[in-house]
Design a protein around this motif. Structure first.
Motif, short mmCIF file in Angstrom:
data_model
loop_
_atom_site.label_atom_id
_atom_site.label_comp_id
_atom_site.label_asym_id
_atom_site.label_seq_id
_atom_site.Cartn_x
_atom_site.Cartn_y
_atom_site.Cartn_z
N ILE A 1 31.93 53.63 63.92
CA ILE A 1 33.04 54.24 63.67
C ILE A 1 33.34 54.46 62.31
O ILE A 1 33.53 53.29 61.40
CB ILE A 1 34.18 53.73 64.42
N PRO A 2 33.46 55.76 61.48
CA PRO A 2 33.82 55.55 60.02
C PRO A 2 34.97 55.26 59.94
O PRO A 2 36.11 55.11 60.74
CB PRO A 2 33.66 57.15 59.83
N ALA A 3 35.53 54.94 58.49
CA ALA A 3 36.89 54.40 58.13
C ALA A 3 37.93 55.34 58.29
O ALA A 3 37.62 56.52 58.22
CB ALA A 3 36.71 54.21 56.71
N TYR A 4 39.19 55.29 59.08
CA TYR A 4 40.19 55.88 59.16
C TYR A 4 41.25 55.62 57.87
O TYR A 4 41.31 54.20 57.65
CB TYR A 4 40.96 55.72 60.43
N PHE A 5 41.72 56.47 57.44
CA PHE A 5 42.83 55.82 56.36
C PHE A 5 43.88 56.52 56.61
O PHE A 5 44.45 57.55 57.41
CB PHE A 5 42.20 56.86 55.01
N PRO A 6 45.01 55.82 55.92
CA PRO A 6 46.41 56.25 55.94
C PRO A 6 46.70 57.98 55.39
O PRO A 6 45.54 58.32 54.64
CB PRO A 6 47.17 55.39 55.07
N THR A 7 47.84 58.36 55.58
CA THR A 7 48.16 59.53 55.27
C THR A 7 48.11 59.80 53.70
O THR A 7 48.30 58.65 53.27
CB THR A 7 49.40 60.28 55.74
N ARG A 8 47.99 60.75 52.77
CA ARG A 8 47.95 60.85 51.45
C ARG A 8 49.20 60.24 51.10
O ARG A 8 49.46 59.67 50.00
CB ARG A 8 47.86 62.25 50.95
N SER A 9 50.65 60.62 51.71
CA SER A 9 51.68 60.09 51.15
C SER A 9 51.87 58.68 51.39
O SER A 9 52.56 57.83 50.48
CB SER A 9 52.82 60.92 51.77
N SER A 10 51.54 58.18 52.42
CA SER A 10 51.36 56.66 52.60
C SER A 10 50.43 55.97 51.75
O SER A 10 50.90 54.78 51.30
CB SER A 10 51.07 56.37 54.12
N ILE A 11 49.38 56.38 51.01
CA ILE A 11 48.49 55.80 50.32
C ILE A 11 49.55 55.61 49.02
O ILE A 11 49.58 54.61 48.13
CB ILE A 11 47.13 56.56 50.10
N ALA A 12 50.10 56.70 48.50
CA ALA A 12 50.92 56.84 47.38
C ALA A 12 51.99 55.81 47.37
O ALA A 12 52.31 55.28 46.56
CB ALA A 12 51.35 58.30 47.06
N LEU A 13 52.63 55.89 48.62
CA LEU A 13 53.63 54.94 48.43
C LEU A 13 53.27 53.43 48.57
O LEU A 13 53.97 52.43 48.11
CB LEU A 13 54.56 55.27 49.87
N GLY A 14 52.10 53.30 49.33
CA GLY A 14 51.59 51.92 49.17
C GLY A 14 51.18 51.41 47.90
O GLY A 14 51.31 50.23 47.42
N ARG A 15 50.63 52.35 46.98
CA ARG A 15 50.42 52.07 45.46
C ARG A 15 51.80 51.65 44.99
O ARG A 15 51.54 50.74 44.19
CB ARG A 15 49.80 53.18 45.01
N GLY A 16 52.78 52.35 45.14
CA GLY A 16 54.07 51.91 44.46
C GLY A 16 54.62 50.35 45.11
O GLY A 16 55.06 49.78 44.30
N PHE A 17 54.47 50.47 46.29
CA PHE A 17 55.03 49.09 47.14
C PHE A 17 54.24 48.13 46.52
O PHE A 17 54.89 46.85 45.91
CB PHE A 17 54.63 49.11 48.34
#
Length: 306
Positions: free
Chosen positions: A140-156
């Motif tokens: 199974i290939p990698a599943y990723f969070p939504t783009r907005s979630s990735i951006a918010l995670g980067r800030g967090f």
């Protein structure tokens, strides 16, 4: 500038208790830790009839669509669901590692706090590799969070500190813990998932204890305004984590109508009840620390954590 300003550590007596607790965690880690490269049978064939997680934990279990699905569709769906959860786990473990490392930057290297924090980072590195290998083994290939979630995670991960950072860590670990305790005992679940779940449960139990003791220490003496801010930011982090656990793409992968599947999953009271029960202990702890405010509760309700 951080999301919540740090404050001096607690009085020496509390600090001594903290060090003793951290030393016990270090001792536990030395006595009981796993090497997934050895413990997991990576070469074993996957039984085509085994699920990726206990069917009861599927987002569609208990729905009309689940009743219409073939056994193979159920197997495929649960494998993609567990791979999505593992992928989300990797994403947040990378955030966790950076927050803990930043928190321990230039602290006293001789303390058990510092040494256990680095032990936790080492554990999380192994867990991320373990989850990545498990997904690859299942094909199974990698599943990723939504783009907005990735951006918010980067800030967090860049800004969160003190009880906010450890609160985010605790949320991710507590939610997974109850699920994986079921999966590791599931006779219909793939052995690779059962073993990786067991490893994660055992080692994360120490991480959860460490996060709780850090939160208690950091929040002590905090003002009401700070508690309200921390409560809201932790709830936002929790919403971010839980809403990304099962990627919308898992339904198409199982040959289902994505729109119908997503609608039934969102309305699935059985799954909502499981999520609430898995978060009960977490909510009690947050309430104990004064971190369960009305705005925070509304966010938890949106993802069925209360």
């Amino acid at each position: 500038m951080t999301l919540v300003e740090s404050h001096p550590r607690t009085a020496p007596a509390s600090g001594a208790d903290q060090r003793d607790a951290s030393q016990r965690l270090l001792d536990s880690s030395a006595a009981l830790s796993y090497d997934p490269a050895v413990e997991v049978d990576w070469d074993a064939d996957l039984d085509p009839t085994h699920f990726g997680l206990n069917p009861e934990w599927s987002t569609l279990y208990g729905t009309r669509l689940w009743d219409e699905m073939t056994h193979q569709q159920r197997v495929t769906l649960t494998r993609h669901e567990v791979a999505s959860i593992m992928s989300t786990g990797i994403w947040f473990e990378m955030i966790l590692q950076q927050m803990v490392l930043r928190d321990q930057y230039c602290t006293d290297y001789a303390t058990s706090d510092f040494q256990f924090a680095l032990t936790e980072i080492a554990d999380e590195c192994r867990h991320s590799i373990m989850f990545a290998r498990a997904c690859s083994k299942m094909g199974i290939p990698a599943y990723f969070p939504t783009r907005s979630s990735i951006a918010l995670g980067r800030g967090f991960k860049a800004l969160a500190s003190a009880e906010v950072a450890y609160g985010g860590i605790l949320v991710a670990e507590e939610v997974l813990d109850v699920m994986q305790r079921d999966w590791m005992r599931g006779e219909q679940v793939l052995p690779i998932v059962r073993t990786t779940s067991k490893i994660h449960v055992v080692e994360e139990s120490r991480h959860m204890k460490f996060a709780r003791q850090e939160m208690r220490e950091r929040i002590e003496g905090a003002s009401p305004a700070r508690r309200r801010t921390s409560a809201l930011v932790i709830a936002i982090a929790a919403h971010l984590i839980v809403s990304n656990m099962v990627n919308d793409g898992v339904y198409a992968a199982a040959g289902l109508d994505p729109e119908r599947a997503l609608a039934e999953a969102r309305a699935n009271e059985h799954h909502h009840t499981l999520m609430r029960s898995s978060c009960a202990h977490l909510m009690e702890f947050l309430d104990e620390l004064g971190l369960l405010t009305r705005p925070a509760l509304r966010l938890y309700q949106r993802v069925s954590m209360v």
